[in-house]
Design a protein around this motif. Structure first.
Motif, PDB file in Angstrom:
ATOM      1  N   MET A   1       0.849  -1.191   0.000  1.00  0.00           N
ATOM      2  CA  MET A   1       0.000   0.000   0.000  1.00  0.00           C
ATOM      3  C   MET A   1       0.884   1.239   0.000  1.00  0.00           C
ATOM      4  O   MET A   1       1.873   1.320   0.733  1.00  0.00           O
ATOM      5  CB  MET A   1      -0.891   0.009   1.245  1.00  0.00           C
ATOM      6  CG  MET A   1      -1.896   1.147   1.267  1.00  0.00           C
ATOM      7  SD  MET A   1      -2.843   1.134   2.794  1.00  0.00           S
ATOM      8  CE  MET A   1      -3.572  -0.476   2.712  1.00  0.00           C
TER       9      MET A   1
ATOM     10  N   ARG B   1      -6.655   6.856   3.781  1.00  0.00           N
ATOM     11  CA  ARG B   1      -7.366   6.054   4.760  1.00  0.00           C
ATOM     12  C   ARG B   1      -7.339   6.710   6.125  1.00  0.00           C
ATOM     13  O   ARG B   1      -8.291   6.686   6.871  1.00  0.00           O
ATOM     14  CB  ARG B   1      -6.748   4.654   4.813  1.00  0.00           C
ATOM     15  CG  ARG B   1      -7.597   3.670   5.581  1.00  0.00           C
ATOM     16  CD  ARG B   1      -7.378   2.256   5.122  1.00  0.00           C
ATOM     17  NE  ARG B   1      -7.847   2.079   3.775  1.00  0.00           N
ATOM     18  CZ  ARG B   1      -7.058   1.681   2.784  1.00  0.00           C
ATOM     19  NH1 ARG B   1      -5.796   1.434   3.003  1.00  0.00           N
ATOM     20  NH2 ARG B   1      -7.536   1.548   1.571  1.00  0.00           N
TER      21      ARG B   1
ATOM     22  N   SER C   1     -10.707  -2.826  -1.644  1.00  0.00           N
ATOM     23  CA  SER C   1     -10.002  -1.643  -1.158  1.00  0.00           C
ATOM     24  C   SER C   1     -10.978  -0.563  -0.721  1.00  0.00           C
ATOM     25  O   SER C   1     -12.105  -0.493  -1.223  1.00  0.00           O
ATOM     26  CB  SER C   1      -9.094  -1.063  -2.254  1.00  0.00           C
ATOM     27  OG  SER C   1      -7.930  -1.823  -2.404  1.00  0.00           O
TER      28      SER C   1
ATOM     29  N   SER D   1      -1.980   6.214  -0.238  1.00  0.00           N
ATOM     30  CA  SER D   1      -3.167   5.445   0.105  1.00  0.00           C
ATOM     31  C   SER D   1      -3.397   5.445   1.611  1.00  0.00           C
ATOM     32  O   SER D   1      -4.511   5.604   2.087  1.00  0.00           O
ATOM     33  CB  SER D   1      -3.014   4.019  -0.396  1.00  0.00           C
ATOM     34  OG  SER D   1      -4.077   3.237   0.028  1.00  0.00           O
TER      35      SER D   1
ATOM     36  N   ASP E   1     -10.776  -7.229   8.776  1.00  0.00           N
ATOM     37  CA  ASP E   1     -10.509  -5.804   8.922  1.00  0.00           C
ATOM     38  C   ASP E   1     -10.691  -5.367  10.373  1.00  0.00           C
ATOM     39  O   ASP E   1     -11.573  -5.853  11.082  1.00  0.00           O
ATOM     40  CB  ASP E   1     -11.425  -4.995   8.012  1.00  0.00           C
ATOM     41  CG  ASP E   1     -10.878  -4.910   6.597  1.00  0.00           C
ATOM     42  OD1 ASP E   1      -9.846  -5.547   6.317  1.00  0.00           O
ATOM     43  OD2 ASP E   1     -11.485  -4.211   5.760  1.00  0.00           O
TER      44      ASP E   1
ATOM     45  N   GLY F   1     -10.009  -2.593   3.239  1.00  0.00           N
ATOM     46  CA  GLY F   1      -8.594  -2.266   3.340  1.00  0.00           C
ATOM     47  C   GLY F   1      -8.085  -1.957   4.728  1.00  0.00           C
ATOM     48  O   GLY F   1      -7.048  -1.309   4.866  1.00  0.00           O
TER      49      GLY F   1
ATOM     50  N   GLU G   1      -3.796   0.352  -5.803  1.00  0.00           N
ATOM     51  CA  GLU G   1      -4.038  -0.828  -4.980  1.00  0.00           C
ATOM     52  C   GLU G   1      -4.568  -1.989  -5.824  1.00  0.00           C
ATOM     53  O   GLU G   1      -4.251  -3.156  -5.557  1.00  0.00           O
ATOM     54  CB  GLU G   1      -5.004  -0.473  -3.853  1.00  0.00           C
ATOM     55  CG  GLU G   1      -4.368   0.471  -2.837  1.00  0.00           C
ATOM     56  CD  GLU G   1      -5.351   1.022  -1.827  1.00  0.00           C
ATOM     57  OE1 GLU G   1      -6.557   0.708  -1.937  1.00  0.00           O
ATOM     58  OE2 GLU G   1      -4.917   1.768  -0.930  1.00  0.00           O
TER      59      GLU G   1
ATOM     60  N   TYR H   1      -2.855  -9.669   2.378  1.00  0.00           N
ATOM     61  CA  TYR H   1      -3.622  -9.916   1.155  1.00  0.00           C
ATOM     62  C   TYR H   1      -3.203 -11.204   0.441  1.00  0.00           C
ATOM     63  O   TYR H   1      -4.072 -11.995   0.036  1.00  0.00           O
ATOM     64  CB  TYR H   1      -3.522  -8.723   0.208  1.00  0.00           C
ATOM     65  CG  TYR H   1      -4.138  -7.442   0.742  1.00  0.00           C
ATOM     66  CD1 TYR H   1      -5.118  -7.465   1.725  1.00  0.00           C
ATOM     67  CD2 TYR H   1      -3.727  -6.208   0.260  1.00  0.00           C
ATOM     68  CE1 TYR H   1      -5.677  -6.294   2.221  1.00  0.00           C
ATOM     69  CE2 TYR H   1      -4.281  -5.024   0.745  1.00  0.00           C
ATOM     70  CZ  TYR H   1      -5.251  -5.077   1.722  1.00  0.00           C
ATOM     71  OH  TYR H   1      -5.799  -3.911   2.200  1.00  0.00           O
TER      72      TYR H   1
ATOM     73  N   PRO I   1      -1.392  -4.766   4.438  1.00  0.00           N
ATOM     74  CA  PRO I   1      -1.376  -5.319   3.069  1.00  0.00           C
ATOM     75  C   PRO I   1      -0.645  -6.644   2.939  1.00  0.00           C
ATOM     76  O   PRO I   1      -0.908  -7.398   1.992  1.00  0.00           O
ATOM     77  CB  PRO I   1      -0.670  -4.213   2.268  1.00  0.00           C
ATOM     78  CG  PRO I   1      -0.887  -2.966   3.046  1.00  0.00           C
ATOM     79  CD  PRO I   1      -0.890  -3.382   4.492  1.00  0.00           C
TER      80      PRO I   1
END
Length: 690
Positions: free
Chosen positions: A1, A9, A566, A5, A520, A547, A577, A554, A551
């Motif tokens: 990420m 966030r 995302s 980004s 999450d 997201g 992303e 993932y 990362p």
């Protein structure tokens, strides 16, 4: 990420921090449009009550021959056909209607009198029944029956059964009706749901909060996703924001960082200032905006039930209880009310485009037909009452089992076990900076302890926690006497709290029920332990819905056959992303990509494009070529993504179209992967469903 980004966030989640900061400190003329037909409608409705939806009729009664027409402040029977009032039969819910006259007034029955009201009030809501060719109308709220006074022909209300013949009416199809005020969708065409081979095509939002108007006590957000009385009631600003937005302290601090900010408090019909992409307390998922997103390609909509007990107890206004599970029940009921309301607009049960599903088979059938498959999830801080106080769990395994059974019975299939505050299941992923300080104070208020951090031992890390500085001095004043914020070591930090035995029990309980584990908001150690359990069982039912995990997790999710979405941020972040996800994917499983808009969840939505490189050209055609999308109109306001950003949920297709252009030569691949998102999610769900 990317760093950019993470910055976006942080901005989205900073709103939560500002909310907590503010709450802690605080405790020390109608435009008419026609409804578009449902392109997937099974045919003309045949039920004599449900089928009245949206139709134009005149009203007669045998007890006083002639047509009903306006008479002073009310109505009377006895007019000729040319003078008859034409009524638009506007559904208020299944079997319930408002009589909307061609002078834009409605038949209302209250206090023993029938009047014509220009405002939609509960007294304008009538429940209709049909027997032997005639209708009776009973006030849904008052219980009084609409009738006619035999002596003068004026409409009146009486107790049911007082004069049965005088309460029988006939409806005759007519023309010349006024259109009931409503938000337009400005989308024409037929949604395509699947390829000839049966693969679902469209977009998936894996994380959205359509019923958040009921969370944190039910008074913190302004507006509703629907109202039986229509848009003029659903989309109103909060009373405590009026007259000019200056009293809206929470909105001003959350959205603008300035307690003295003002805004035009008129929502319908002008929407001069709100909704806006950076307004955190105004409704953005009105059902017609969701409809536009569906017509623009959305096929799966994961609606997470959401609340937070600590914030609820701190906020001074409330109409709902602060118990998080009770709030989830209220929100689930409202979700089903919305489904019924949409059905009512299209002529009866099952006829609308908004379909709540609880199995992958139903979701596939609905999405493949071109309708919107609505799945339910949950995101609360203390699921099943499983908070923690000074390290002591506030629930048992029996509570967890009963809670999971209840969620399953409610139709919830996607579950976040930790959110914002540590709980009996494990540790959360930290928020950072000032946000982290504010949420950490909330953690103390909710659990009796501040977060405990330790050096990270692997690649994954939680967000760094901010330390005390001048900018948090006011926050620390609200702590109990003798309590001070801890000082954290600089650098990478991980929540020391791991998945607990209760957390492991909950994970295994989700697996046993074929439910989807959303990792999450889990701290690094908690997420790692949860993933190890899932890996040991080869369990595909795992997602990162918006997201909020490191990362580095993932590839592990993809290797299990899980799904990644995302956070719905600006194009430069989201497209980056997506490119990373193509590298992380596992070729053993079908790949598609999704987004988590987090709309209505105190998450900022994408801002207008920063340059002219990916402006949306209106009108544009959807990815499948089936629908033409123009600028969305609500009342007198015309929304334009190029200047407004994602001001409300109906602009989701516009945001995606802008990203297609931003992706340049990769634009077609981007749209291919986005449109395969629902199929990838469905295949993941099908591998685990019980």
């Amino acid at each position: 990420m990317t760093a950019a980004s993470r910055s976006v966030r942080r901005r989205a989640i900073a709103l939560f921090s500002a909310t907590l900061a503010l709450l802690v400190a605080g405790t020390a003329s109608a435009v008419s449009v026609s409804l578009s037909p449902d392109p997937t409608d099974p045919g003309p409705p045949s039920d004599p009550v449900y089928g009245l939806a949206g139709g134009c009729y005149t009203l007669t009664t045998d007890a006083a021959p002639g047509f009903v027409t306006r008479d002073g402040d009310g109505f009377r029977s006895g007019a000729d056909a040319a003078s008859a009032t034409r009524f638009r039969m506007q559904p208020a819910q299944l079997g319930r209607f408002m009589f909307y006259g061609n002078d834009s007034t409605m038949i209302t029955g209250d206090a023993g009198k029938v009047t014509g009201s220009p405002q939609a009030t509960p007294a304008a809501d009538w429940t209709l029944t049909f027997t032997d060719g005639v209708y009776t109308a009973t006030g849904t709220v008052t219980g009084k029956q609409l009738g006619v006074n035999r002596s003068d022909g004026r409409l009146t209300v009486t107790d049911p059964g007082a004069d049965p013949e005088a309460a029988r009416f006939r409806l005759t199809a007519a023309d010349g009706c006024a259109d009931f005020p409503e938000v337009d969708v400005n989308a024409t065409g037929t949604p395509v749901g699947a390829t000839p081979s049966g693969e679902v095509r469209g977009f998936i939002d894996a994380h959205v909060h359509m019923n958040a108007n009921e969370f944190i006590g039910g008074e913190i957000r302004c507006g509703k996703p629907y109202s039986p009385l229509g848009v003029t009631v659903a989309l109103q600003d909060c009373e405590d924001h009026k007259p000019n937005g200056l009293p809206a302290l929470l909105e001003n601090v959350l959205s603008h960082g300035d307690p003295f900010e003002s805004h035009d408090t008129t929502m319908w019909p002008s929407f001069a200032d709100i909704p806006a992409y950076d307004s955190m307390t105004h409704e953005q998922t009105y059902y017609r905006w969701v409809e536009r997103a569906w017509r623009g390609g959305l096929r799966i909509f994961t609606n997470l039930l959401v609340s937070n007990r600590v914030l609820c107890e701190l906020y001074p206004l409330r109409s709902n209880p602060c118990d998080e599970m009770e709030t989830a029940r209220i929100e689930a009921r409202q979700a089903h009310e919305i489904q019924d309301y949409v059905d009512a607009q299209y002529g009866g049960p099952g006829r609308g485009w908004f379909r709540i599903v609880s199995s992958p088979e139903d979701a596939r059938r609905v999405a493949a037909s071109g309708k919107l498959a609505v799945t339910l999830g949950i995101e609360v801080s203390e699921p099943f009452g499983c908070g923690v106080q000074h390290g002591v769990p506030q629930c048992t395994e029996q509570d967890v089992d009963a809670g999971l059974d209840e969620l399953y019975a409610m139709g919830v299939r996607q579950v976040i076990l930790t959110h914002k505050f540590d709980n009996a299941f494990g540790g959360v992923r930290f928020d950072e900076g000032l946000t982290g300080t504010a949420v950490n104070i909330g953690n103390f208020l909710g659990t009796g302890e501040f977060w405990k951090s330790e050096p990270c031992t692997g690649v994954a890390k939680d967000n760094p926690i901010g330390n005390v500085g001048a900018d948090v001095a006011e926050l620390t004043k609200s702590l109990p006497p003798g309590v001070t914020l801890p000082v954290y070591a600089p650098g990478d930090a991980c929540n020391a709290r791991d998945l607990t035995p209760l957390g492991e029990h909950a994970i295994r309980g989700l697996m046993q029920r074929g439910m989807i584990v959303d990792i999450d908001h889990m701290g690094v150690k908690t997420a790692d332990s949860a993933l190890k359990i899932l890996e040991e069982a080869h369990y595909s039912g795992v997602v990162s819905s918006h997201g909020w995990t490191d990362p580095s997790n993932y590839p592990r999710i993809y290797k299990l056959g899980g799904f990644v979405a995302s956070y719905a941020g600006p194009a430069e972040n989201f497209v980056g992303e997506w490119r990373d996800a193509r590298k992380d994917r596992d070729d053993d499983y079908y790949f598609g990509y999704g987004f988590g808009a987090d709309t209505n969840g105190f998450g900022s939505q994408p801002s207008p494009p920063k340059d002219g490189g990916h402006l949306v050209d209106y009108p544009y055609t959807t990815f499948d070529g089936g629908t033409l999308m123009d600028q969305q109109r609500a009342g007198t306001r015309v929304f334009d993504f190029n200047t407004d950003g994602l001001a409300q949920y109906g602009m989701i297709p516009d945001w995606i179209e802008g990203m297609r252009k931003y992706a340049g030569d990769d634009g077609q691949q981007f749209m291919d992967d986005m449109s395969r998102g629902p199929e990838a999610y469905l295949q993941m769900w099908e591998r685990v469903a019980r």
